[in-house]
Design an enzyme around this catalytic site. Structure first.
Site, PDB file in Angstrom:
ATOM      1  CG  PHE A  94      24.446  43.877  49.570  1.00 28.48           C
ATOM      2  CD1 PHE A  94      24.130  42.888  48.668  1.00 28.48           C
ATOM      3  CD2 PHE A  94      25.759  43.988  50.013  1.00 28.48           C
ATOM      4  CE1 PHE A  94      25.112  42.023  48.200  1.00 28.48           C
ATOM      5  CE2 PHE A  94      26.744  43.134  49.558  1.00 28.48           C
ATOM      6  CZ  PHE A  94      26.431  42.144  48.655  1.00 28.48           C
TER       7      PHE A  94
ATOM      8  CD  GLN B 194      33.076  47.994  54.577  1.00 29.39           C
ATOM      9  OE1 GLN B 194      33.175  47.581  53.426  1.00 29.39           O
ATOM     10  NE2 GLN B 194      32.085  48.759  54.975  1.00 29.39           N
TER      11      GLN B 194
ATOM     12  CG  HIS C 183      33.322  41.871  54.416  1.00 24.26           C
ATOM     13  ND1 HIS C 183      32.585  40.789  54.843  1.00 24.26           N
ATOM     14  CD2 HIS C 183      32.689  42.353  53.319  1.00 24.26           C
ATOM     15  CE1 HIS C 183      31.553  40.640  54.023  1.00 24.26           C
ATOM     16  NE2 HIS C 183      31.594  41.569  53.095  1.00 24.26           N
TER      17      HIS C 183
ATOM     18  CG  LEU D 239      34.464  38.961  50.788  1.00 18.17           C
ATOM     19  CD1 LEU D 239      34.446  39.722  52.097  1.00 18.17           C
ATOM     20  CD2 LEU D 239      34.139  39.883  49.642  1.00 18.17           C
TER      21      LEU D 239
ATOM     22  CD  GLU E 120      26.649  43.352  53.357  1.00 18.95           C
ATOM     23  OE1 GLU E 120      27.779  43.800  53.645  1.00 18.95           O
ATOM     24  OE2 GLU E 120      25.665  44.075  53.167  1.00 18.95           O
TER      25      GLU E 120
ATOM     26  NE  ARG F 255      30.000  44.970  53.494  1.00 17.71           N
ATOM     27  CZ  ARG F 255      30.459  44.972  52.254  1.00 17.71           C
ATOM     28  NH1 ARG F 255      31.572  45.622  51.967  1.00 17.71           N
ATOM     29  NH2 ARG F 255      29.825  44.322  51.310  1.00 17.71           N
TER      30      ARG F 255
ATOM     31  CG  HIS G 139      36.240  44.187  52.456  1.00 19.66           C
ATOM     32  ND1 HIS G 139      36.591  43.226  51.538  1.00 19.66           N
ATOM     33  CD2 HIS G 139      35.095  44.742  51.996  1.00 19.66           C
ATOM     34  CE1 HIS G 139      35.685  43.204  50.567  1.00 19.66           C
ATOM     35  NE2 HIS G 139      34.781  44.120  50.809  1.00 19.66           N
TER      36      HIS G 139
ATOM     37  CD  GLU H 141      39.397  49.714  47.992  1.00 20.42           C
ATOM     38  OE1 GLU H 141      38.910  48.896  47.171  1.00 20.42           O
ATOM     39  OE2 GLU H 141      39.860  49.377  49.092  1.00 20.42           O
TER      40      GLU H 141
ATOM     41  NE  ARG I  51      33.172  49.485  50.027  1.00 21.80           N
ATOM     42  CZ  ARG I  51      32.749  48.324  49.514  1.00 21.80           C
ATOM     43  NH1 ARG I  51      31.747  48.280  48.671  1.00 21.80           N
ATOM     44  NH2 ARG I  51      33.360  47.195  49.840  1.00 21.80           N
TER      45      ARG I  51
HETATM   46  C1  LIG Z   1      37.092  40.305  47.715  1.00 21.61           C
HETATM   47  C2  LIG Z   1      36.404  41.600  47.438  1.00 21.61           C
HETATM   48  C3  LIG Z   1      35.051  41.629  47.106  1.00 21.61           C
HETATM   49  C4  LIG Z   1      34.393  42.836  46.871  1.00 21.61           C
HETATM   50  N1  LIG Z   1      33.059  42.828  46.533  1.00 21.61           N
HETATM   51  C5  LIG Z   1      32.440  43.989  46.212  1.00 21.61           C
HETATM   52  C6  LIG Z   1      31.091  44.005  45.739  1.00 21.61           C
HETATM   53  O1  LIG Z   1      30.449  42.982  45.581  1.00 21.61           O
HETATM   54  N2  LIG Z   1      30.527  45.192  45.454  1.00 21.61           N
HETATM   55  C7  LIG Z   1      31.200  46.370  45.587  1.00 21.61           C
HETATM   56  O2  LIG Z   1      30.633  47.420  45.312  1.00 21.61           O
HETATM   57  N3  LIG Z   1      32.487  46.373  46.011  1.00 21.61           N
HETATM   58  C8  LIG Z   1      33.115  45.217  46.312  1.00 21.61           C
HETATM   59  N4  LIG Z   1      34.435  45.234  46.720  1.00 21.61           N
HETATM   60  C9  LIG Z   1      35.187  46.492  46.639  1.00 21.61           C
HETATM   61  C10 LIG Z   1      35.467  46.813  45.166  1.00 21.61           C
HETATM   62  O3  LIG Z   1      35.610  45.626  44.435  1.00 21.61           O
HETATM   63  C11 LIG Z   1      36.728  47.633  44.990  1.00 21.61           C
HETATM   64  O4  LIG Z   1      36.715  48.730  45.861  1.00 21.61           O
HETATM   65  C12 LIG Z   1      36.835  48.157  43.558  1.00 21.61           C
HETATM   66  O5  LIG Z   1      36.678  47.103  42.643  1.00 21.61           O
HETATM   67  C13 LIG Z   1      38.140  48.866  43.330  1.00 21.61           C
HETATM   68  O6  LIG Z   1      38.256  49.167  41.983  1.00 21.61           O
HETATM   69  P1  LIG Z   1      39.437  50.057  41.436  1.00 21.61           P
HETATM   70  O7  LIG Z   1      39.251  50.143  39.962  1.00 21.61           O
HETATM   71  O8  LIG Z   1      39.496  51.300  42.224  1.00 21.61           O
HETATM   72  O9  LIG Z   1      40.755  49.245  41.782  1.00 21.61           O
HETATM   73  P2  LIG Z   1      41.264  47.678  41.454  1.00 21.61           P
HETATM   74  O10 LIG Z   1      40.192  46.940  40.791  1.00 21.61           O
HETATM   75  O11 LIG Z   1      41.817  47.236  42.700  1.00 21.61           O
HETATM   76  O12 LIG Z   1      42.374  47.977  40.383  1.00 21.61           O
HETATM   77  C14 LIG Z   1      43.589  48.594  40.697  1.00 21.61           C
HETATM   78  C15 LIG Z   1      44.458  48.610  39.466  1.00 21.61           C
HETATM   79  O13 LIG Z   1      45.599  49.407  39.713  1.00 21.61           O
HETATM   80  C16 LIG Z   1      46.748  48.747  39.221  1.00 21.61           C
HETATM   81  N5  LIG Z   1      47.881  49.274  39.986  1.00 21.61           N
HETATM   82  C17 LIG Z   1      47.987  49.471  41.315  1.00 21.61           C
HETATM   83  N6  LIG Z   1      49.178  49.998  41.616  1.00 21.61           N
HETATM   84  C18 LIG Z   1      49.842  50.157  40.444  1.00 21.61           C
HETATM   85  C19 LIG Z   1      51.102  50.655  40.083  1.00 21.61           C
HETATM   86  N7  LIG Z   1      51.979  51.110  40.978  1.00 21.61           N
HETATM   87  N8  LIG Z   1      51.448  50.638  38.778  1.00 21.61           N
HETATM   88  C20 LIG Z   1      50.617  50.173  37.835  1.00 21.61           C
HETATM   89  N9  LIG Z   1      49.393  49.695  38.122  1.00 21.61           N
HETATM   90  C21 LIG Z   1      49.023  49.695  39.403  1.00 21.61           C
HETATM   91  C22 LIG Z   1      46.463  47.287  39.417  1.00 21.61           C
HETATM   92  O14 LIG Z   1      47.270  46.498  38.585  1.00 21.61           O
HETATM   93  C23 LIG Z   1      44.991  47.248  39.014  1.00 21.61           C
HETATM   94  O15 LIG Z   1      44.874  47.177  37.628  1.00 21.61           O
HETATM   95  C24 LIG Z   1      35.109  44.040  46.966  1.00 21.61           C
HETATM   96  C25 LIG Z   1      36.454  44.024  47.279  1.00 21.61           C
HETATM   97  C26 LIG Z   1      37.094  42.822  47.537  1.00 21.61           C
HETATM   98  C27 LIG Z   1      38.547  42.850  47.931  1.00 21.61           C
END
Ligand SMILES: Cc1cc2nc3c(=O)[nH]c(=O)nc-3n(C[C@H](O)[C@H](O)[C@H](O)COP(=O)(O)OP(=O)(O)OC[C@H]3O[C@@H](n4cnc5c(N)ncnc54)[C@H](O)[C@@H]3O)c2cc1C
Length: 587
Positions: free
Chosen positions: A119, A240, A242, A252, A255, A286, A353, A387, A398
């Site tokens: 990557f 970021q 992308h 998306l 990468e 990126r 992104h 995140e 990142r």
């Molecule tokens: C299309 C895409 C591809 C990606 N690919 C990669 C990759 O290959 N490798 C990598 O390392 N990173 C990748 N990323 C980044 C990475 O996936 C995310 O940064 C990471 O998964 C975020 O995880 P999280 O648990 O913090 O939040 P999320 O998985 O976004 O979960 C957030 C949670 O919070 C809940 N929530 C939010 N607000 C509220 C509220 N007010 N009340 C109740 N619940 C709420 C939602 O329902 C959800 O359950 C990618 C991101 C995207 C968008």
């Protein structure tokens, strides 16, 4: 009206990878854990992570955590905190093996070990040859991760509140966090969830930009709730973009495509990244690739009738590799841009992104913030991971596949910290009289507003403002105008009206509540970006094109109440090794 109250040891908002990794650790330790999510857990945005999770397993090329740490510090443009980065990179192998043992179906190499792919920004020997560090389950790594964690949580008796939206934090007079208010989306009922520990894992807020790769639910709710409760937001100028979102739709294209050997071309068929990053080419960091693409388009070498995008070529990889390693990508390309990448290139543009900034924490997931105007301190009872948090391991930019690593490492670390803290904080603290007042006032305003604008209209204005005034390249005049425009939009957010006042499954009400949060994220971003007069990582200013370590090697803190900014030093000292001092960043 009496509001139902329920007590838990820990309330987690968010059922993505970060929230569910933490929940698993806590439930297995015997604590009573509630996890709230706006959507069914396995639909959280983590599900769409395609490329992989970084760990220096060394299954394909020689590797170690120290090289991974160097790449992450460099990738962050030296804004990342080096203690947190060391902490994360050192734990990577362990957390990946742990996921493997939980049953996560990683792809395999011929010899049976976990498959890894190269990557952007990954190197061997502190900036040498390309490393191969991203562990993958085809191009559906996040999907595999989330399903694995959900199943484990069900076995561990984690209690899920599905389709509940968290509204506001509850703090007492000392600033301690005592839980939160939440609303059931189906019925509109409000509840107080009282907790000894409240953990935010609400994910990113990419929806503030018009063109983005994020899910509809990524509205930065955790940041909005924190900001309204007086917690500052850190490093919000760093978003970021992308390089490869599908032109016109933003979906998306991972990468991983370039990791497997795909590359970008301009309208002359030139592989232009060779000019911008002679060594790493298409696998430069990126921010570097997104800027190069923007310059190609600006200078008239974009593709299509409007010269407004570039092409991602992968047909030379052969149908075998595309079908086995990138099946999801092929499906997305066929669905959203009507091309089959086995034969034709995919039209792409840089697309918002990932949010590098967030709620300030240390590497134990504890939120660290001043109370009112006092010194910075750990906020009792409040934690954030994933995140929505700013640890900060990603600094100003990142590296791909470091976020899935971040969410599992810090999800676990925060849970372990909570387990320790709850050995001391044995009891729930009494709730203040006004615990639900802030949320009830927000709901009452929506109920009573007349002659207001529609939520959709104001959301649209917000996203367009961010896209136009705070994109890949930033200019002094547009940033200054942007600050004024976003303040105007913020005023309008306070006057939105929902025409249909019914409470049952009223998506307009939910969108209005989300818009309150997007407003905080957008304001923090624009104001922090205008103030930072240098270019670093993803923050690229036309008027200050160089990085200025003398003045700007520091984290921004944005306080919502007075739109005030403050700064704090970057933690340059790692835990056990020597610091990587800032130097010029080339790929
Ligand atoms: C299309 C895409 C591809 C990606 N690919 C990669 C990759 O290959 N490798 C990598 O390392 N990173 C990748 N990323 C980044 C990475 O996936 C995310 O940064 C990471 O998964 C975020 O995880 P999280 O648990 O913090 O939040 P999320 O998985 O976004 O979960 C957030 C949670 O919070 C809940 N929530 C939010 N607000 C509220 C509220 N007010 N009340 C109740 N619940 C709420 C939602 O329902 C959800 O359950 C990618 C991101 C995207 C968008």
């Amino acid at each position: 009206m009496t509001i139902v109250k329920r007590k838990f040891d820990v309330v987690i908002v968010g059922a993505g990878g970060a929230g569910m990794r933490a929940a698993l650790q806590l439930s297995e330790a015997g604590l009573k854990v509630a996890v709230l999510s706006k959507v069914f857990p396995t639909r959280s945005h983590t599900v769409s992570a395609q490329g992989g999770i970084a760990a220096s397993l060394g299954n394909v090329t020689e590797d170690n955590w120290h090289w991974h740490m160097y790449d992450t510090v460099k990738g962050s443009d030296y804004l990342g905190d080096q203690d947190a980065i060391e902490f994360m990179c050192r734990q990577a192998n362990e957390v990946v093996y742990e996921l493997e043992h939980f049953g996560m179906p990683f792809d395999r190499l011929e010899n049976g070990k976990i498959y890894q792919r190269p990557f952007g920004g990954q190197s061997q020997n502190f900036g040498g040859a390309q490393a191969t560090r991203s562990c993958a389950a085809a191009d559906r790594t996040g999907h595999a991760l989330l399903h694995t964690l959900y199943q484990r949580n069900v076995s561990a008796n984690t209690q899920f509140f599905v389709e509940w939206i968290g509204l506001d934090l509850i703090r007492d007079a000392q600033g301690d966090v005592l839980g939160m208010t939440a609303m059931e989306m189906e019925t509109g009922d409000v509840m107080i969830l009282q907790a000894k520990a409240t953990l935010f894992a609400t994910g990113g807020g990419g929806r503030i930009f018009q063109a983005n790769t994020n899910a509809l639910i990524n509205t930065g709710d955790g940041l909005g709730m924190a900001a309204r409760a007086g917690i500052p937001l850190e490093d919000m100028e760093f978003w970021q973009f992308h390089p490869t979102g599908i032109h016109g739709v933003g979906v998306l294209i991972s990468e991983a495509v370039r990791g497997e050997g795909g590359y970008l071309v301009n309208k002359d068929g030139e592989r232009f990244m060779e000019r911008y990053a002679p060594n790493a080419k298409d696998l430069a960091s990126r921010d570097v690739v997104a800027r190069a693409m923007t310059i190609e388009i600006k200078e008239g070498r974009g593709c299509g009738d409007e010269n407004d995008h570039l092409l991602l070529k992968l047909d030379h990889l052969g149908s075998e590799i595309i079908k086995s390693r990138l099946p999801g990508i092929r499906e997305l390309a066929m669905k959203f841009s009507h091309v089959d990448p086995i034969h034709d290139p995919i039209p792409v543009v840089p697309t918002a992104h990932y949010m590098m900034g967030g709620i300030p924490t240390n590497y134990y997931g504890q939120v660290v913030a001043p109370y009112k105007t006092g010194p910075e301190e750990v906020v009792t009872g409040f934690y954030a991971v994933g995140e929505c948090a700013c640890v900060s391991v990603h600094g100003a930019n990142r590296l791909g596949t470091n976020s899935l690593l971040d969410i599992v490492v810090f999800g676990r670390a925060a849970a372990n910290q909570i387990i320790e803290d709850l050995k001391i904080n044995l009891h729930h603290k009494p709730l203040p009289e006004d615990a639900a007042d802030q949320s009830m006032a927000r709901l009452a305003r929506l109920e009573n507003q007349v002659d207001g604008e529609s939520v959709a209209q104001v959301t649209d204005a917000l996203c367009k403002t961010m896209q136009t005034y705070c994109g890949v390249f930033r200019f002094e005049d547009t940033l200054l105008q942007g600050v004024e425009k976003i303040k105007e939009v913020a005023e309008r957010v306070g006057r939105t009206e929902i025409k249909d006042k019914s409470k049952v499954f009223n998506t307009a009400r939910i969108e209005a509540l989300e818009l309150d949060n997007m407003k905080e994220v957008a304001m923090a971003t624009m104001i922090s970006a205008e103030a930072r007069r240098e270019s670093r990582g993803a923050h690229a200013r036309d008027d200050f094109p160089e990085r200025e370590d003398d003045n700007w090697l520091k984290h921004t803190l944005y306080f919502s109440d007075e739109h005030r900014l403050d700064y704090k030093p970057v933690r340059l000292k790692p835990l056990t090794v020597d610091s990587f001092p800032p130097k010029k960043r080339t790929y």
